[in-house]
Design a protein around this motif. Structure first.
Motif, PDB file in Angstrom:
ATOM      1  N   LYS A   1      -5.282   2.420  -8.656  1.00  0.00           N
ATOM      2  CA  LYS A   1      -6.665   2.656  -7.730  1.00  0.00           C
ATOM      3  C   LYS A   1      -7.077   1.389  -7.362  1.00  0.00           C
ATOM      4  O   LYS A   1      -7.448   1.159  -6.178  1.00  0.00           O
TER       5      LYS A   1
ATOM      6  N   ASP B   1      -6.061  -1.800  -7.520  1.00  0.00           N
ATOM      7  CA  ASP B   1      -5.148  -2.590  -6.796  1.00  0.00           C
ATOM      8  C   ASP B   1      -5.041  -1.965  -5.223  1.00  0.00           C
ATOM      9  O   ASP B   1      -5.011  -2.899  -4.372  1.00  0.00           O
ATOM     10  N   ARG B   2      -4.981  -0.827  -4.985  1.00  0.00           N
ATOM     11  CA  ARG B   2      -4.737  -0.127  -3.764  1.00  0.00           C
ATOM     12  C   ARG B   2      -6.211  -0.535  -3.097  1.00  0.00           C
ATOM     13  O   ARG B   2      -6.070  -1.041  -1.971  1.00  0.00           O
ATOM     14  N   ASN B   3      -7.323  -0.530  -3.689  1.00  0.00           N
ATOM     15  CA  ASN B   3      -8.588  -0.789  -2.872  1.00  0.00           C
ATOM     16  C   ASN B   3      -8.726  -2.378  -2.586  1.00  0.00           C
ATOM     17  O   ASN B   3      -9.014  -2.440  -1.541  1.00  0.00           O
TER      18      ASN B   3
ATOM     19  N   VAL C   1       0.751  -1.270  -0.072  1.00  0.00           N
ATOM     20  CA  VAL C   1       0.076   0.026   0.057  1.00  0.00           C
ATOM     21  C   VAL C   1       0.886   1.243   0.109  1.00  0.00           C
ATOM     22  O   VAL C   1       0.499   2.250  -0.325  1.00  0.00           O
TER      23      VAL C   1
ATOM     24  N   LEU D   1       0.481   1.563  -6.641  1.00  0.00           N
ATOM     25  CA  LEU D   1      -0.483   0.731  -6.983  1.00  0.00           C
ATOM     26  C   LEU D   1      -1.499   1.503  -7.932  1.00  0.00           C
ATOM     27  O   LEU D   1      -1.694   2.870  -7.525  1.00  0.00           O
TER      28      LEU D   1
ATOM     29  N   VAL E   1      -6.293  -2.753   0.309  1.00  0.00           N
ATOM     30  CA  VAL E   1      -6.752  -2.298   1.677  1.00  0.00           C
ATOM     31  C   VAL E   1      -7.931  -3.012   2.198  1.00  0.00           C
ATOM     32  O   VAL E   1      -7.941  -3.360   3.509  1.00  0.00           O
TER      33      VAL E   1
END
Length: 139
Positions: free
Chosen positions: A75, A77-79, A69, A73, A82
């Motif tokens: 958007k 992949d980040r979601n 994180v 990344l 997370v």
């Protein structure tokens, strides 16, 4: 699910980017269930530190995800990561409660009351994932 579970055993960074979010969470839940059951079985057989070792492995996995994180990344992949971190932190907290309560057997109610994801690769055309809690099962 079968291929995602196989990929889970490799590099976590690649796995998290290559698979859909729901598969990440399901694979994480299958791995957590498997690890906890194994740890509780080892405790029942006399290895009193088995769950602490399992929790240490869980923390290492969470740390790898948090490192992701902090990096570059997309958007999406980040979601995904997370959401996975949120689930894995909950799993770590459950492990901590079981350790503090000195749960020493996979048949203890505190463990059985958790949502446990059991994957059986040899059932059905693509394997079968069962979700269990106490004496209930969802396929």
């Amino acid at each position: 699910l079968t291929n995602s579970i196989k990929a889970f055993k490799g590099k976590k960074e690649k796995w998290a980017k290559d698979w859909q979010g729901q598969l990440l969470i399901t694979c994480g839940a299958v791995a957590w269930t498997t690890d906890c059951h194994k740890g509780l079985t080892q405790v029942a057989e006399g290895d009193k530190s088995a769950m602490k070792k399992t929790k240490k492995k869980q923390i290492s996995f969470i740390n790898r995800l948090t490192d992701m994180v902090r990096g570059q990344l997309s958007k999406i992949d980040r979601n995904k990561v997370v959401a996975l971190i949120t689930m894995e932190i909950h799993n770590r907290d459950v492990m901590d409660k079981m350790i503090r309560a000195k749960i020493a057997d996979p048949s203890d109610f505190m463990w059985l009351s958790q949502l446990r994801f059991i994957y059986e690769p040899d059932k059905g055309a693509h394997g079968m994932c069962h979700v269990r809690q106490t004496n209930c099962m969802l396929q």
